[in-house]
Scaffold this motif. Structure first.
Motif, PDB file in Angstrom:
ATOM      1  N   UNK A   1       0.838  -1.206   0.000  1.00 31.22           N
ATOM      2  CA  UNK A   1       0.000   0.000   0.000  1.00 31.22           C
ATOM      3  C   UNK A   1       0.870   1.252   0.000  1.00 31.22           C
ATOM      4  N   UNK A   2       1.934   1.231   0.801  1.00 35.10           N
ATOM      5  CA  UNK A   2       2.829   2.385   0.856  1.00 35.10           C
ATOM      6  C   UNK A   2       3.537   2.588  -0.474  1.00 35.10           C
ATOM      7  N   UNK A   3       3.997   1.496  -1.064  1.00 39.36           N
ATOM      8  CA  UNK A   3       4.677   1.593  -2.352  1.00 39.36           C
ATOM      9  C   UNK A   3       3.739   2.162  -3.421  1.00 39.36           C
ATOM     10  N   UNK A   4       2.462   1.859  -3.318  1.00 39.70           N
ATOM     11  CA  UNK A   4       1.488   2.392  -4.282  1.00 39.70           C
ATOM     12  C   UNK A   4       1.443   3.919  -4.243  1.00 39.70           C
ATOM     13  N   UNK A   5       1.759   4.516  -3.090  1.00 38.41           N
ATOM     14  CA  UNK A   5       1.749   5.976  -2.972  1.00 38.41           C
ATOM     15  C   UNK A   5       3.003   6.605  -3.563  1.00 38.41           C
ATOM     16  N   UNK A   6       3.894   5.803  -4.127  1.00 37.72           N
ATOM     17  CA  UNK A   6       5.055   6.331  -4.843  1.00 37.72           C
ATOM     18  C   UNK A   6       4.892   6.140  -6.351  1.00 37.72           C
ATOM     19  N   UNK A   7       3.704   5.753  -6.782  1.00 39.69           N
ATOM     20  CA  UNK A   7       3.447   5.440  -8.189  1.00 39.69           C
ATOM     21  C   UNK A   7       3.577   6.636  -9.114  1.00 39.69           C
TER      22      UNK A   7
ATOM     23  N   UNK B   1       1.927  -4.508 -14.566  1.00 40.02           N
ATOM     24  CA  UNK B   1       1.586  -3.967 -15.883  1.00 40.02           C
ATOM     25  C   UNK B   1       1.594  -2.440 -15.936  1.00 40.02           C
ATOM     26  N   UNK B   2       1.873  -1.785 -14.823  1.00 37.83           N
ATOM     27  CA  UNK B   2       1.807  -0.327 -14.762  1.00 37.83           C
ATOM     28  C   UNK B   2       3.193   0.256 -15.060  1.00 37.83           C
ATOM     29  N   UNK B   3       3.448   0.544 -16.325  1.00 36.03           N
ATOM     30  CA  UNK B   3       4.764   1.037 -16.739  1.00 36.03           C
ATOM     31  C   UNK B   3       5.131   2.383 -16.123  1.00 36.03           C
ATOM     32  N   UNK B   4       4.201   3.347 -16.019  1.00 33.32           N
ATOM     33  CA  UNK B   4       4.563   4.590 -15.331  1.00 33.32           C
ATOM     34  C   UNK B   4       4.953   4.349 -13.867  1.00 33.32           C
ATOM     35  N   UNK B   5       4.266   3.440 -13.192  1.00 35.41           N
ATOM     36  CA  UNK B   5       4.630   3.134 -11.811  1.00 35.41           C
ATOM     37  C   UNK B   5       6.032   2.511 -11.755  1.00 35.41           C
ATOM     38  N   UNK B   6       6.342   1.645 -12.715  1.00 39.10           N
ATOM     39  CA  UNK B   6       7.686   1.055 -12.767  1.00 39.10           C
ATOM     40  C   UNK B   6       8.734   2.155 -12.942  1.00 39.10           C
ATOM     41  N   UNK B   7       8.448   3.094 -13.833  1.00 39.85           N
ATOM     42  CA  UNK B   7       9.373   4.197 -14.071  1.00 39.85           C
ATOM     43  C   UNK B   7       9.669   4.945 -12.769  1.00 39.85           C
ATOM     44  N   UNK B   8       8.617   5.322 -12.040  1.00 40.46           N
ATOM     45  CA  UNK B   8       8.823   6.063 -10.791  1.00 40.46           C
ATOM     46  C   UNK B   8       9.439   5.185  -9.712  1.00 40.46           C
ATOM     47  N   UNK B   9       9.162   3.899  -9.744  1.00 38.12           N
ATOM     48  CA  UNK B   9       9.798   2.984  -8.798  1.00 38.12           C
ATOM     49  C   UNK B   9      11.316   2.993  -9.014  1.00 38.12           C
ATOM     50  N   UNK B  10      11.731   2.988 -10.265  1.00 34.93           N
ATOM     51  CA  UNK B  10      13.167   3.086 -10.561  1.00 34.93           C
ATOM     52  C   UNK B  10      13.723   4.423 -10.105  1.00 34.93           C
ATOM     53  N   UNK B  11      13.046   5.511 -10.490  1.00 39.23           N
ATOM     54  CA  UNK B  11      13.555   6.853 -10.202  1.00 39.23           C
ATOM     55  C   UNK B  11      13.628   7.150  -8.705  1.00 39.23           C
ATOM     56  N   UNK B  12      12.600   6.749  -7.968  1.00 37.05           N
ATOM     57  CA  UNK B  12      12.507   7.110  -6.560  1.00 37.05           C
ATOM     58  C   UNK B  12      13.114   6.073  -5.612  1.00 37.05           C
ATOM     59  N   UNK B  13      13.143   4.813  -6.036  1.00 36.62           N
ATOM     60  CA  UNK B  13      13.536   3.756  -5.103  1.00 36.62           C
ATOM     61  C   UNK B  13      14.725   2.941  -5.593  1.00 36.62           C
ATOM     62  N   UNK B  14      14.592   2.263  -6.720  1.00 37.10           N
ATOM     63  CA  UNK B  14      15.627   1.325  -7.170  1.00 37.10           C
ATOM     64  C   UNK B  14      16.983   2.004  -7.298  1.00 37.10           C
TER      65      UNK B  14
ATOM     66  N   UNK C   1       4.987  -0.968 -23.676  1.00 33.71           N
ATOM     67  CA  UNK C   1       4.716   0.128 -22.744  1.00 33.71           C
ATOM     68  C   UNK C   1       5.949   0.435 -21.890  1.00 33.71           C
ATOM     69  N   UNK C   2       6.666  -0.623 -21.470  1.00 35.03           N
ATOM     70  CA  UNK C   2       7.889  -0.412 -20.691  1.00 35.03           C
ATOM     71  C   UNK C   2       8.946   0.306 -21.528  1.00 35.03           C
ATOM     72  N   UNK C   3       9.025  -0.033 -22.800  1.00 30.36           N
ATOM     73  CA  UNK C   3       9.973   0.648 -23.688  1.00 30.36           C
ATOM     74  C   UNK C   3       9.612   2.121 -23.828  1.00 30.36           C
ATOM     75  N   UNK C   4       8.325   2.399 -23.988  1.00 28.65           N
ATOM     76  CA  UNK C   4       7.873   3.789 -24.144  1.00 28.65           C
ATOM     77  C   UNK C   4       8.177   4.627 -22.896  1.00 28.65           C
ATOM     78  N   UNK C   5       8.140   4.005 -21.725  1.00 35.52           N
ATOM     79  CA  UNK C   5       8.432   4.715 -20.473  1.00 35.52           C
ATOM     80  C   UNK C   5       9.934   4.738 -20.166  1.00 35.52           C
ATOM     81  N   UNK C   6      10.729   4.002 -20.934  1.00 35.68           N
ATOM     82  CA  UNK C   6      12.167   3.941 -20.674  1.00 35.68           C
ATOM     83  C   UNK C   6      12.545   3.012 -19.538  1.00 35.68           C
ATOM     84  N   UNK C   7      11.623   2.138 -19.158  1.00 33.26           N
ATOM     85  CA  UNK C   7      11.856   1.217 -18.048  1.00 33.26           C
ATOM     86  C   UNK C   7      12.976   0.230 -18.382  1.00 33.26           C
TER      87      UNK C   7
END
Length: 150
Positions: free
Chosen positions: A55-61, A93-106, A131-137
């Protein structure tokens, strides 16, 4: 009940002999502006917040949400307990969330934690969805792998 009241009663015997019950769900931010929730989350700490890590990680999406950057900074400090929730995001499946997960956490995780995510990183780098390619994931996954192996 105030968060501080819940925390002070957590695990302590009550006068009637009943053990106080802490409800971690009460710590989940209510909206993207609920930066005040962070103090309760930090006070509770790990392992008290283990049930709400997803739930907390979802707030970093979305890194533009006011709660996202400070919450992500805290989540990074958890070390290995954040591996499974981050892995679920990276496999999702949420590529924007993956992008921010990388930027903010990974990008800020210790090498030990990044190593635990290596399988997910490799899959994103080698077999990204469109979609991951389009977001640069896929590029962010390759950067994380390069950091791991440099």
């Amino acid at each position: 009940m105030a968060i501080e009241d819940q925390l002070s009663g957590w695990g302590e015997a009550q006068q009637d002999g009943v053990i106080g019950v802490f409800d971690a769900r009460s710590l989940v931010p209510r909206d993207k502006h609920d930066v005040a929730a962070l103090s309760g989350i930090e006070s509770a700490g790990y392992p008290a917040i283990a049930p709400i890590l997803d739930d907390l990680l979802a707030w970093t999406a979305d890194g533009n949400w006011p709660i996202a950057p400070p919450l992500a900074r805290f989540l990074v400090t958890l070390g290995m307990p954040i591996v499974d929730p981050v892995s679920r995001v990276l496999r999702g499946d949420d590529s924007p969330q993956k992008y921010f997960c990388f930027q903010l956490i990974v990008k800020k995780l210790s090498m030990e934690v990044v190593e635990a995510l290596e399988g997910d990183l490799r899959k994103l780098a080698d077999q990204p969805s469109k979609a991951d390619q389009l977001e640069g994931v896929d590029e962010l996954a390759r950067e994380a792998l390069q950091r791991l192996h440099s």
